[in-house]
Design an enzyme around this catalytic site. Structure first.
Site, mmCIF file in Angstrom:
data_model
loop_
_atom_site.group_PDB
_atom_site.id
_atom_site.type_symbol
_atom_site.label_atom_id
_atom_site.label_comp_id
_atom_site.label_asym_id
_atom_site.label_seq_id
_atom_site.Cartn_x
_atom_site.Cartn_y
_atom_site.Cartn_z
ATOM 1 C CE LYS A 252 8.060 -14.660 -13.673
ATOM 2 N NZ LYS A 252 9.225 -14.476 -12.858
ATOM 3 N NE ARG A 257 5.111 -13.234 -4.274
ATOM 4 C CZ ARG A 257 4.264 -14.042 -4.907
ATOM 5 N NH1 ARG A 257 4.707 -14.980 -5.708
ATOM 6 N NH2 ARG A 257 2.968 -13.922 -4.728
ATOM 7 N NE ARG A 280 9.164 -18.094 -5.302
ATOM 8 C CZ ARG A 280 8.833 -19.322 -4.925
ATOM 9 N NH1 ARG A 280 9.179 -19.769 -3.727
ATOM 10 N NH2 ARG A 280 8.163 -20.102 -5.725
ATOM 11 C CD GLU A 310 9.810 -9.643 -8.307
ATOM 12 O OE1 GLU A 310 8.840 -10.155 -7.693
ATOM 13 O OE2 GLU A 310 10.744 -10.305 -8.779
ATOM 14 C CG PHE A 350 2.681 -8.330 -7.951
ATOM 15 C CD1 PHE A 350 2.063 -9.399 -7.341
ATOM 16 C CD2 PHE A 350 4.077 -8.232 -7.903
ATOM 17 C CE1 PHE A 350 2.805 -10.363 -6.680
ATOM 18 C CE2 PHE A 350 4.829 -9.190 -7.240
ATOM 19 C CZ PHE A 350 4.191 -10.266 -6.618
ATOM 20 N NE ARG A 425 4.829 -23.623 -8.953
ATOM 21 C CZ ARG A 425 5.665 -22.597 -9.051
ATOM 22 N NH1 ARG A 425 5.462 -21.669 -9.971
ATOM 23 N NH2 ARG A 425 6.696 -22.491 -8.241
ATOM 24 C CE LYS A 431 6.621 -19.259 -13.876
ATOM 25 N NZ LYS A 431 7.788 -19.721 -13.123
HETATM 26 P P1 ATP Z 1 10.674 -17.704 -11.171
HETATM 27 O O1 ATP Z 1 11.791 -18.638 -10.868
HETATM 28 O O2 ATP Z 1 10.233 -17.681 -12.602
HETATM 29 O O3 ATP Z 1 10.832 -16.340 -10.579
HETATM 30 P P2 ATP Z 1 9.049 -18.600 -9.008
HETATM 31 O O4 ATP Z 1 8.869 -20.060 -8.807
HETATM 32 O O5 ATP Z 1 9.934 -17.875 -8.060
HETATM 33 O O6 ATP Z 1 9.431 -18.342 -10.519
HETATM 34 P P3 ATP Z 1 6.437 -18.078 -9.914
HETATM 35 O O7 ATP Z 1 5.183 -18.077 -9.143
HETATM 36 O O8 ATP Z 1 6.616 -19.182 -10.851
HETATM 37 O O9 ATP Z 1 7.632 -17.933 -8.898
HETATM 38 O O10 ATP Z 1 6.531 -16.749 -10.746
HETATM 39 C C1 ATP Z 1 6.071 -15.581 -10.187
HETATM 40 C C2 ATP Z 1 7.237 -14.818 -9.603
HETATM 41 O O11 ATP Z 1 7.523 -13.733 -10.447
HETATM 42 C C3 ATP Z 1 6.840 -14.218 -8.280
HETATM 43 O O12 ATP Z 1 7.251 -15.025 -7.210
HETATM 44 C C4 ATP Z 1 7.475 -12.843 -8.278
HETATM 45 O O13 ATP Z 1 8.733 -12.871 -7.641
HETATM 46 C C5 ATP Z 1 7.743 -12.545 -9.720
HETATM 47 N N1 ATP Z 1 6.874 -11.503 -10.296
HETATM 48 C C6 ATP Z 1 7.301 -10.467 -11.035
HETATM 49 N N2 ATP Z 1 6.293 -9.723 -11.471
HETATM 50 C C7 ATP Z 1 5.150 -10.291 -11.018
HETATM 51 C C8 ATP Z 1 3.777 -9.990 -11.137
HETATM 52 N N3 ATP Z 1 3.354 -8.951 -11.867
HETATM 53 N N4 ATP Z 1 2.887 -10.796 -10.517
HETATM 54 C C9 ATP Z 1 3.288 -11.857 -9.799
HETATM 55 N N5 ATP Z 1 4.581 -12.195 -9.654
HETATM 56 C C10 ATP Z 1 5.517 -11.431 -10.249
#
Ligand code: ATP
Length: 592
Positions: A252, A257, A280, A310, A350, A425, A431
């Site tokens: 991660k 993103r 994002r 990312e 990814f 989600r 995560k």
């Molecule tokens: P956070 O605040 O933890 O970044 P979020 O709400 O923006 O979370 P989540 O879907 O909860 O988003 O967590 C996935 C996020 O992590 C993705 O939006 C992306 O930006 C990031 N990310 C990093 N590496 C990866 C991966 N290998 N696969 C998917 N998402 C990844």
């Protein structure tokens, strides 16, 4: 259709505190709207002219609106300014100052929705020399033919302050009711929305082609897909159990993103070189990363694709990942060329959603990953994200340590058979982050829905805020905490300014609260908070009754981390479901 019908619906929406009533008013409006302008009415109701991803704003500044009122009313600019400051709302100021022309308009042509839309569109697109005067003239022409109520809403829309708080899901509900007679069909419309991020297009499709047309909807290069998101769990073994014993653990990375759309220039939004980058939140960020555009063109072996990754800042000499803050230097309008060299970035892909005519969202993770590996020609700045398939929790924990030592936040573990579920989600992606000692293992992103006046040192500002989390199923915000710590004086000043335009006279219809607040807001601002744990509370409404009758979930010792999540919209905030999961995993930890 006359704009007065739309304005009356807005007024009714503003006056209701019931969400059901809100849907009823909106579906009545949709039903009365002729099919050829349904997309326009949908955009207008959300205060815009186009889907967000096109980034086209009407962008009338207060000054310009005041000059248009001056030109229409014949009053002095000073008088207009004074009225605006007295009433605190440009719409009401216009209404007040232009009231006397009430009789005159009885004899003028009624304003149609088409005309209002087209004029606002011309205002949005006017640019270059003389455009200021053109925009004043255009806005003034509308005001001149508008009734009091219409003036109020035209001015609010033009200045970006319509803010009826009509969420995407509320519009989908209303469309389902109006066109299919059953709100349950919302999920069919929602799928199309998740694949196109364009509510106007969904409305037009259901109006023209019915539900079957919407079911045939598919992913297109140029229209961003709403991102699939991850749930969270506290340990590798819980994750493996949830995924049926095996999963693919991916790094991660802590960057930005991005969804890259590469294709022919004939598509909806693709820029001159046929590549567009979406954030994002699905905003176009192509201009920040010309180096990434170039890398995609040289390192992806295809003509067309939709691919996610990312972007992370790196140390070009060592290849190490750098913290998220480094990337922020790239978020600027000018001097991009210099920053490209100063702050080099990498991209780690990814997921692959579409390639050369093949949509892949309905293929499994394993199949998509295979295609991804074939597609990407890796070099020092372009990678496929590191991953291991494992059924062993120790192996996963060790991979997590390795990821963290290389500058990652943790892991995202993915179900091998999972499909790409746009906008969802779910526990297909989970995560796993390093725990912050005794604190909750992760930050929460919550929405400010109300505030309490400050006392003592904080008098004149807000002393605390009422926070809520989003319940997607019910499309409401449920309160979970009052927060007063972690704020600096500067933060508080900033909040006063930021929240001012969101003030409303009563609780917003999409906010469910047992407590009252001194001031209520349209849910819009998302902030990041940390807390020591989640407890049961009779005062808050989050997941009310899911653990104990009459109790909701509340945060213990919540603290603002200093970060306003302006990259998240309120419906992207941490969900009620996620907080309930965290509460349950806490219990497991205590009992385990
Ligand atoms: P956070 O605040 O933890 O970044 P979020 O709400 O923006 O979370 P989540 O879907 O909860 O988003 O967590 C996935 C996020 O992590 C993705 O939006 C992306 O930006 C990031 N990310 C990093 N590496 C990866 C991966 N290998 N696969 C998917 N998402 C990844």
């Amino acid at each position: 259709m006359n704009y007065s019908e739309v304005a009356s619906a807005y007024e009714a929406m503003e006056n209701t505190t019931s969400r059901l009533e809100l849907i009823r008013i909106l579906s009545d409006l949709v039903r009365e709207t002729p099919k050829d302008i349904i997309d326009k009415v949908v955009y207008l109701t959300q205060g815009k002219l186009y889907p967000d991803f096109l980034g086209i704003e009407i962008g009338v500044a207060d000054k310009l609106a005041m000059r248009a009122i001056t030109a229409t009313s014949g009053r002095s600019l000073k008088e207009v300014e004074q009225t605006y400051h007295r009433l605190g709302d440009i719409g009401s100021a216009g209404e007040d100052l232009l009231a006397t022309k009430g009789q005159a308009i009885l004899f003028s042509e009624p304003l149609t929705v088409k005309r209002v839309y087209n004029v606002l569109d011309s205002i949005a697109k006017a640019s270059g020399k003389g455009s200021l005067e053109t925009r004043i003239r255009l806005l003034s022409s509308l005001l001149n033919d508008a009734s009091k109520k219409e003036i109020r809403y035209i001015l609010r829309t033009a200045t970006g302050r319509l803010r009826l708080g009509i969420a995407d899901y509320t519009v989908l509900d209303a469309l389902a009711v109006a066109y299919t007679g059953d709100r349950k069909n919302r999920h069919i419309l929602e799928r199309a929305y998740n694949l196109s991020s364009d509510l106007g297009l969904v409305a037009k499709t259901v109006a023209d082609k019915g539900l079957e047309g919407v079911e045939r909807f598919h992913i297109t290069v140029g229209r961003p897909v709403r991102p699939m998101l991850a749930e969270r769990l506290g340990s590798a073994s819980e994750i493996l159990e949830k995924l049926g014993g095996e999963g693919s653990a991916e790094y991660k990375l802590d960057g930005e993103r991005v969804q890259v759309h590469m294709g022919a220039t004939t598509h909806v939004v693709l820029g001159p070189d046929g590549t567009e980058l979406f954030s994002r939140r699905l905003e176009r960020i192509t201009s920040h990363y010309p180096d990434i555009v170039e890398l995609c063109r040289t390192q992806l072996r295809c003509k067309e694709c939709i691919i996610e990754g990312e972007i992370v800042a790196i140390n070009i000499d060592t290849g190490e990942y750098l913290p998220f803050q480094e990337l922020m230097h790239r978020r600027r309008k000018y001097g991009i060329k210099e920053t490209i060299e100063q702050y080099p970035v990498s991209i780690s892909f990814f997921d692959l959603l579409y390639v050369d005519g093949d949509p892949l969202t309905h293929k499994t993770y394993v199949e998509r990953r295979e295609r991804l590996l074939k597609l990407v020609d890796e070099n020092e700045r372009v990678k496929v994200i590191p991953a291991i398939v494992t059924s062993n929790p120790d192996e996963m924990e060790a991979f997590m340590d390795k990821a963290i030592s290389e500058g990652c936040e943790g892991l995202v573990v993915k179900g091998l058979k999972s499909l790409y579920r746009a906008g969802a989600r779910e526990f297909a992606w989970i995560k796993l982050k390093r725990e912050y000692k005794s604190e909750l293992s992760d930050t929460l992103d919550l929405v400010i829905v109300g505030a309490f006046y400050g006392r003592g040192r904080r008098s004149g500002r807000y002393g605390a805020f009422l926070l809520a989390a989003y319940d997607k199923g019910k499309d409401v915000f449920e309160t979970t905490s009052k927060i007063g710590s972690g704020f600096t004086d500067e933060n508080l000043d900033k909040f006063v300014k930021m929240l001012e335009p969101l003030k409303i006279s009563h609780r917003h219809p999409r906010v469910v609260s047992k407590t009252s607040a001194d001031v209520w807001f349209t849910p819009q601002i998302v902030i990041e908070v940390i807390a020591s744990e989640i407890t049961l509370s009779p005062i808050y409404t989050l997941s009310l009754g899911s653990v104990r009758k009459g109790s909701g979930l509340a945060l213990r010792f919540p603290k603002f981390t200093g970060r306003i999540r302006d990259d998240k919209s309120p419906s992207d905030s941490t969900t009620a479901k996620e907080i309930l999961e965290i509460y349950r995993s806490q219990l497991k930890k205590i009992s385990g």
